[in-house]
Enzyme design. Structure first.
Site, PDB file in Angstrom:
ATOM      1  N   GLY A  13     -24.750  24.731 -80.791  1.00 21.05           N
ATOM      2  CA  GLY A  13     -23.383  24.191 -80.754  1.00 21.05           C
ATOM      3  C   GLY A  13     -22.384  25.316 -80.924  1.00 21.05           C
ATOM      4  N   THR A  15     -20.581  26.853 -78.889  1.00 17.76           N
ATOM      5  CA  THR A  15     -19.343  26.815 -78.102  1.00 17.76           C
ATOM      6  C   THR A  15     -18.442  25.667 -78.567  1.00 17.76           C
ATOM      7  OG1 THR A  15     -20.549  25.489 -76.486  1.00 17.76           O
ATOM      8  CG2 THR A  15     -20.356  27.844 -76.019  1.00 17.76           C
ATOM      9  N   ASP A  17     -16.180  23.104 -81.354  1.00 18.27           N
ATOM     10  CA  ASP A  17     -14.951  23.229 -82.149  1.00 18.27           C
ATOM     11  C   ASP A  17     -15.229  23.773 -83.547  1.00 18.27           C
ATOM     12  OD1 ASP A  17     -12.029  22.320 -82.569  1.00 18.27           O
ATOM     13  OD2 ASP A  17     -13.102  21.390 -84.248  1.00 18.27           O
ATOM     14  N   LEU A  18     -16.264  23.262 -84.185  1.00 17.00           N
ATOM     15  CA  LEU A  18     -16.567  23.716 -85.543  1.00 17.00           C
ATOM     16  C   LEU A  18     -16.905  25.205 -85.549  1.00 17.00           C
ATOM     17  CD1 LEU A  18     -17.198  23.149 -88.542  1.00 17.00           C
ATOM     18  CD2 LEU A  18     -19.556  22.771 -87.861  1.00 17.00           C
ATOM     19  N   LYS A  20     -15.984  27.600 -83.586  1.00 12.93           N
ATOM     20  CA  LYS A  20     -14.859  28.547 -83.421  1.00 12.93           C
ATOM     21  C   LYS A  20     -13.869  28.466 -84.583  1.00 12.93           C
ATOM     22  CE  LYS A  20     -11.713  25.707 -80.759  1.00 12.93           C
ATOM     23  NZ  LYS A  20     -11.269  25.236 -79.510  1.00 12.93           N
ATOM     24  N   ARG A  47     -26.351  23.829 -74.510  1.00 13.50           N
ATOM     25  CA  ARG A  47     -26.977  23.450 -73.227  1.00 13.50           C
ATOM     26  C   ARG A  47     -26.325  24.175 -72.060  1.00 13.50           C
ATOM     27  NH1 ARG A  47     -25.704  17.347 -73.821  1.00 13.50           N
ATOM     28  NH2 ARG A  47     -23.801  18.460 -74.348  1.00 13.50           N
ATOM     29  N   LYS A 145     -22.976  17.489 -91.028  1.00 10.36           N
ATOM     30  CA  LYS A 145     -22.729  16.075 -91.219  1.00 10.36           C
ATOM     31  C   LYS A 145     -22.009  15.522 -89.991  1.00 10.36           C
ATOM     32  CE  LYS A 145     -18.847  15.420 -91.444  1.00 10.36           C
ATOM     33  NZ  LYS A 145     -17.714  15.669 -90.501  1.00 10.36           N
ATOM     34  N   ASP A 232     -17.059   9.873 -89.927  1.00 10.08           N
ATOM     35  CA  ASP A 232     -16.857  11.330 -89.989  1.00 10.08           C
ATOM     36  C   ASP A 232     -16.526  11.777 -91.421  1.00 10.08           C
ATOM     37  OD1 ASP A 232     -16.379  13.980 -89.133  1.00 10.08           O
ATOM     38  OD2 ASP A 232     -14.283  13.577 -88.621  1.00 10.08           O
ATOM     39  N   HIS A 237     -17.426  13.735 -96.791  1.00 11.71           N
ATOM     40  CA  HIS A 237     -16.533  14.491 -97.669  1.00 11.71           C
ATOM     41  C   HIS A 237     -15.932  13.659 -98.810  1.00 11.71           C
ATOM     42  CE1 HIS A 237     -17.009  17.361 -94.544  1.00 11.71           C
ATOM     43  NE2 HIS A 237     -16.075  16.886 -93.740  1.00 11.71           N
TER      44      HIS A 237
HETATM   45  N1  LIG Z   1     -14.993  20.263 -85.766  1.00 11.34           N
HETATM   46  C1  LIG Z   1     -14.857  20.102 -87.083  1.00 11.34           C
HETATM   47  O1  LIG Z   1     -13.764  20.212 -87.667  1.00 11.34           O
HETATM   48  C2  LIG Z   1     -16.053  19.780 -87.894  1.00 11.34           C
HETATM   49  C3  LIG Z   1     -17.230  19.354 -87.312  1.00 11.34           C
HETATM   50  N2  LIG Z   1     -18.320  19.082 -88.091  1.00 11.34           N
HETATM   51  C4  LIG Z   1     -19.587  18.649 -87.505  1.00 11.34           C
HETATM   52  O2  LIG Z   1     -20.111  19.680 -86.678  1.00 11.34           O
HETATM   53  C5  LIG Z   1     -20.846  19.132 -85.590  1.00 11.34           C
HETATM   54  C6  LIG Z   1     -20.293  19.718 -84.292  1.00 11.34           C
HETATM   55  O3  LIG Z   1     -18.949  19.329 -84.208  1.00 11.34           O
HETATM   56  P1  LIG Z   1     -17.928  20.003 -83.186  1.00 11.34           P
HETATM   57  O4  LIG Z   1     -18.164  21.443 -83.054  1.00 11.34           O
HETATM   58  O5  LIG Z   1     -16.595  19.538 -83.608  1.00 11.34           O
HETATM   59  O6  LIG Z   1     -18.330  19.289 -81.836  1.00 11.34           O
HETATM   60  P2  LIG Z   1     -18.008  19.757 -80.337  1.00 11.34           P
HETATM   61  O7  LIG Z   1     -18.126  18.534 -79.525  1.00 11.34           O
HETATM   62  O8  LIG Z   1     -16.773  20.541 -80.283  1.00 11.34           O
HETATM   63  O9  LIG Z   1     -19.201  20.760 -80.006  1.00 11.34           O
HETATM   64  C7  LIG Z   1     -20.512  20.361 -79.985  1.00 11.34           C
HETATM   65  C8  LIG Z   1     -21.392  21.515 -79.596  1.00 11.34           C
HETATM   66  O10 LIG Z   1     -22.702  21.045 -79.542  1.00 11.34           O
HETATM   67  C9  LIG Z   1     -23.239  21.217 -78.242  1.00 11.34           C
HETATM   68  N3  LIG Z   1     -23.810  19.916 -77.874  1.00 11.34           N
HETATM   69  C10 LIG Z   1     -23.196  18.819 -77.524  1.00 11.34           C
HETATM   70  N4  LIG Z   1     -24.050  17.825 -77.252  1.00 11.34           N
HETATM   71  C11 LIG Z   1     -25.229  18.319 -77.418  1.00 11.34           C
HETATM   72  C12 LIG Z   1     -26.506  17.788 -77.263  1.00 11.34           C
HETATM   73  N5  LIG Z   1     -26.709  16.520 -76.880  1.00 11.34           N
HETATM   74  N6  LIG Z   1     -27.532  18.578 -77.508  1.00 11.34           N
HETATM   75  C13 LIG Z   1     -27.329  19.841 -77.894  1.00 11.34           C
HETATM   76  N7  LIG Z   1     -26.135  20.398 -78.048  1.00 11.34           N
HETATM   77  C14 LIG Z   1     -25.079  19.649 -77.811  1.00 11.34           C
HETATM   78  C15 LIG Z   1     -22.112  21.562 -77.301  1.00 11.34           C
HETATM   79  O11 LIG Z   1     -22.474  22.553 -76.352  1.00 11.34           O
HETATM   80  P3  LIG Z   1     -23.237  22.148 -75.010  1.00 11.34           P
HETATM   81  O12 LIG Z   1     -22.522  20.982 -74.420  1.00 11.34           O
HETATM   82  O13 LIG Z   1     -23.200  23.390 -74.189  1.00 11.34           O
HETATM   83  O14 LIG Z   1     -24.616  21.794 -75.443  1.00 11.34           O
HETATM   84  C16 LIG Z   1     -21.071  22.126 -78.247  1.00 11.34           C
HETATM   85  O15 LIG Z   1     -21.235  23.529 -78.362  1.00 11.34           O
HETATM   86  C17 LIG Z   1     -20.670  17.627 -85.686  1.00 11.34           C
HETATM   87  O16 LIG Z   1     -21.808  17.097 -86.334  1.00 11.34           O
HETATM   88  C18 LIG Z   1     -19.452  17.454 -86.592  1.00 11.34           C
HETATM   89  O17 LIG Z   1     -19.491  16.284 -87.365  1.00 11.34           O
HETATM   90  C19 LIG Z   1     -18.288  19.254 -89.453  1.00 11.34           C
HETATM   91  C20 LIG Z   1     -17.159  19.685 -90.074  1.00 11.34           C
HETATM   92  C21 LIG Z   1     -15.937  19.954 -89.358  1.00 11.34           C
HETATM   93  O1  LIG Z   2     -15.800  17.594 -91.216  1.00  8.79           O
HETATM   94  C1  LIG Z   2     -14.648  17.465 -90.866  1.00  8.79           C
HETATM   95  O2  LIG Z   2     -13.677  18.027 -91.618  1.00  8.79           O
HETATM   96  C2  LIG Z   2     -12.403  18.310 -91.070  1.00  8.79           C
HETATM   97  C3  LIG Z   2     -11.466  18.507 -92.267  1.00  8.79           C
HETATM   98  O3  LIG Z   2     -11.816  19.650 -92.982  1.00  8.79           O
HETATM   99  P1  LIG Z   2     -10.876  20.944 -92.955  1.00  8.79           P
HETATM  100  O4  LIG Z   2     -11.595  21.927 -93.790  1.00  8.79           O
HETATM  101  O5  LIG Z   2     -10.672  21.337 -91.521  1.00  8.79           O
HETATM  102  O6  LIG Z   2      -9.576  20.538 -93.526  1.00  8.79           O
HETATM  103  C4  LIG Z   2     -11.941  17.180 -90.179  1.00  8.79           C
HETATM  104  O7  LIG Z   2     -10.742  17.533 -89.532  1.00  8.79           O
HETATM  105  C5  LIG Z   2     -13.004  16.883 -89.143  1.00  8.79           C
HETATM  106  O8  LIG Z   2     -12.630  15.738 -88.379  1.00  8.79           O
HETATM  107  C6  LIG Z   2     -14.320  16.570 -89.783  1.00  8.79           C
HETATM  108  O9  LIG Z   2     -15.348  16.469 -88.790  1.00  8.79           O
END
Ligand SMILES: NC(=O)C1=CN([C@@H]2O[C@H](COP(=O)(O)OP(=O)(O)OC[C@H]3O[C@@H](n4cnc5c(N)ncnc54)[C@H](OP(=O)(O)O)[C@@H]3O)[C@@H](O)[C@H]2O)C=CC1
Ligand SMILES: O=C1O[C@H](COP(=O)(O)O)[C@@H](O)[C@H](O)[C@H]1O
Length: 464
Positions: A13, A15, A17-18, A20, A47, A145, A232, A237
């Site tokens: 994962g 690439t 959001d988390l 970066k 992927r 999570k 979420d 949290h």
């Molecule tokens: N964004 C946030 O603020 C936070 C997110 N999280 C958790 O982190 C995890 C990732 O979140 P986030 O980065 O936001 O999600 P995104 O949708 O932004 O990214 C998901 C990543 O996972 C890969 N991915 C997507 N689907 C699949 C799949 N079926 N199999 C394998 N890889 C996959 C994607 O790349 P590709 O499509 O190339 O496979 C991509 O890089 C989640 O569980 C989220 O709850 C936790 C805390 C904060």
């Molecule tokens: O896990 C998550 O947390 C963020 C909030 O945490 P922060 O440290 O960025 O303030 C939340 O925005 C996101 O939706 C959730 O997946």
């Protein structure tokens, strides 16, 4: 010298959001502070290929510089040890070869840390692949999570994890447990200060855990549609903070004792009532990319919780969080009881303790006091608690702190599978009978109905 052995860190994962916004900035902070292994390789995976190693480094570099402030030169030095390898749950062969090669480069003592930063539904199949390819062997695993989406799926995921990884190698991350202020709750409660002494229904009238966020969904339409804010944020949290705030004194401050103390209070946590839960969706959410035109997914939730044990019976705990709200804040407000009798029963505002979940210690106390002068007039006075000495180094960001723990094999601040499962059970009534989703304007405090949930005193942080 970090004292951490050489590591291959694999981020699935990479690439996303988390990765970066928080994960890679956390890694870079550790490296800058000299807390990352001296010898390392980082392999990003997903992927879809971002183009090749150079393209991955360049794209990630732009993002990480924006979110961490690291300079271009330092990034280039760090990025020399980063590469990208495509993999999915059906095919991890090339990735396994890349990890093997990196490990050989680093020598016999090199360890492997696998980070699953993928959506909840992708976890199970990915773990199967880690077992089939041998990638799991001797490696530690960090799981993001939320784990599953209800009791049954959490149990299934846990069974998949246990088939492949011994429990001592599993790190279920909840980044709120990496926040300085959240860890400080334990010190404030159990460090012998006055906060521990009045931590009881006898003295506490109500508690609010409030995490409004100004940001919208930031391109995470598909995630929000599948998961929603309740799953979420609440069983993750918000409940972890609630657990640390309300648990009985643990037998010790090791992983088993902390988990047992939290589990025990989660067992006493009354399943959430749909009629005391409000779901909201901000205006314009349906126009976001990846969102259905008729979506009813919630981007906001407020609810009232009760803990049916001797310490907390009948004390309302009000939880709120949402996207596109008026302000970003993470605050706990404890409201104390006004005296039932005597000259001060008429005091307008009761005493309140506020803990901001920020990097710096930010605890404040509002308490009634007598206004200087001849009359018996009282007023509310405020005391701010601040660190008294210089703080060593820069505070680590939550992901940096937790990654550092995982690199050293310290599971103290990671969650247990039984806590996760119990919290899904607590959420079950709301998942089975969700309240209807109310609209709210962007930049507001959520739907009107939620503003009424805490009663006449309202939400304590709104509009301060
Ligand atoms: N964004 C946030 O603020 C936070 C997110 N999280 C958790 O982190 C995890 C990732 O979140 P986030 O980065 O936001 O999600 P995104 O949708 O932004 O990214 C998901 C990543 O996972 C890969 N991915 C997507 N689907 C699949 C799949 N079926 N199999 C394998 N890889 C996959 C994607 O790349 P590709 O499509 O190339 O496979 C991509 O890089 C989640 O569980 C989220 O709850 C936790 C805390 C904060
Ligand atoms: O896990 C998550 O947390 C963020 C909030 O945490 P922060 O440290 O960025 O303030 C939340 O925005 C996101 O939706 C959730 O997946």
């Amino acid at each position: 010298m970090s004292g951490v052995p050489p590591h291959v860190l694999v981020v699935f994962g990479a690439t996303g959001d988390l990765a970066k916004r928080m994960l890679f900035p956390g890694v870079v902070q550790l490296w800058e502070e000299g807390l990352f292994p001296e010898h390392f390789r980082v392999i990003g995976s997903g992927r879809h290929s971002p183009g090749g190693d150079d393209e991955f480094r360049e794209r990630l570099g732009e993002e990480v510089r924006e979110f961490s402030g690291v300079g271009e030169e330092r990034w280039s030095a760090f990025a020399r040890s980063i590469s990208f390898q495509v993999a999915d749950s059906d095919d991890g062969g090339d990735l396994a070869s890349a990890v093997r090669a990196a490990r050989e480069d680093l020598g016999d003592t090199a360890e492997v840390l696998l980070y699953l930063s993928v959506p909840p539904e992708a976890m199970g199949p990915m773990i199967g692949m880690l077992g089939d390819t041998g990638l799991a062997e001797g490696a530690r695993l960090i799981l993001e999570k939320p784990l599953g989406h209800d009791v049954a799926s959490a149990r299934e995921l846990d069974a998949a994890v246990r088939r492949v990884f011994p429990e001592e190698n599993v790190f279920r991350i909840d980044h709120f447990l990496g926040m300085e202020a959240v860890r400080n709750l334990v010190a404030l409660r159990f460090g012998g200060g006055p906060m521990g002494a009045c931590w009881h229904r006898r003295d506490v009238a109500s508690v609010q855990i409030d995490v409004p966020e100004e940001i919208g969904i930031e391109g995470r339409g598909a995630f929000m549609e599948a998961t929603g804010t309740f799953r979420d944020m609440v069983p993750t949290h918000l409940c972890q903070v609630l657990g640390l705030l309300t648990m009985e004194p643990p037998d010790g401050f090791d992983v088993e004792s902390l988990r047992a103390a939290k589990l025990s209070v989660f067992e006493a946590l009354r399943p959430f009532a749909p009629e005391r839960t409000v779901f909201g969706q901000y205006d314009g959410y349906r126009d976001e990319d990846g969102v259905d035109d008729g979506s009813e997914s919630e981007t906001f939730v407020a609810l009232e919780a009760f803990i049916d044990n001797d310490r907390w019976r009948d004390v309302p705990f009000q939880l709120r969080t949402g996207k596109a709200m008026a302000e970003s804040r993470m605050a706990i407000t404890v409201v104390f009881r006004a005296p039932a009798e005597g000259p001060f029963r008429e005091v307008g505002d009761p005493a309140r303790l506020r803990v901001e979940l920020s990097d710096d210690l930010a605890v404040s106390l509002d308490t009634p006091a007598k206004r200087p002068g001849p009359g018996p007039v009282t007023e509310v006075v405020n005391a701010e608690l601040r660190s008294t000495g210089p703080v060593e180094g820069k505070p680590l960001k939550p992901y940096a702190r937790l990654l550092h723990d995982a690199l050293r094999g310290d599971r103290t601040w990671f969650t247990g599978a039984d806590e996760v499962e119990r919290l899904w059970a607590v959420c079950a009534p709301v998942l089975e009978h969700p309240p209807s989703t109310q609209r709210y304007p962007r930049g507001s405090w959520g739907p009107e109905e939620a503003n009424r949930l805490p009663g006449p005193d309202g939400w304590r942080v709104s509009g301060e």
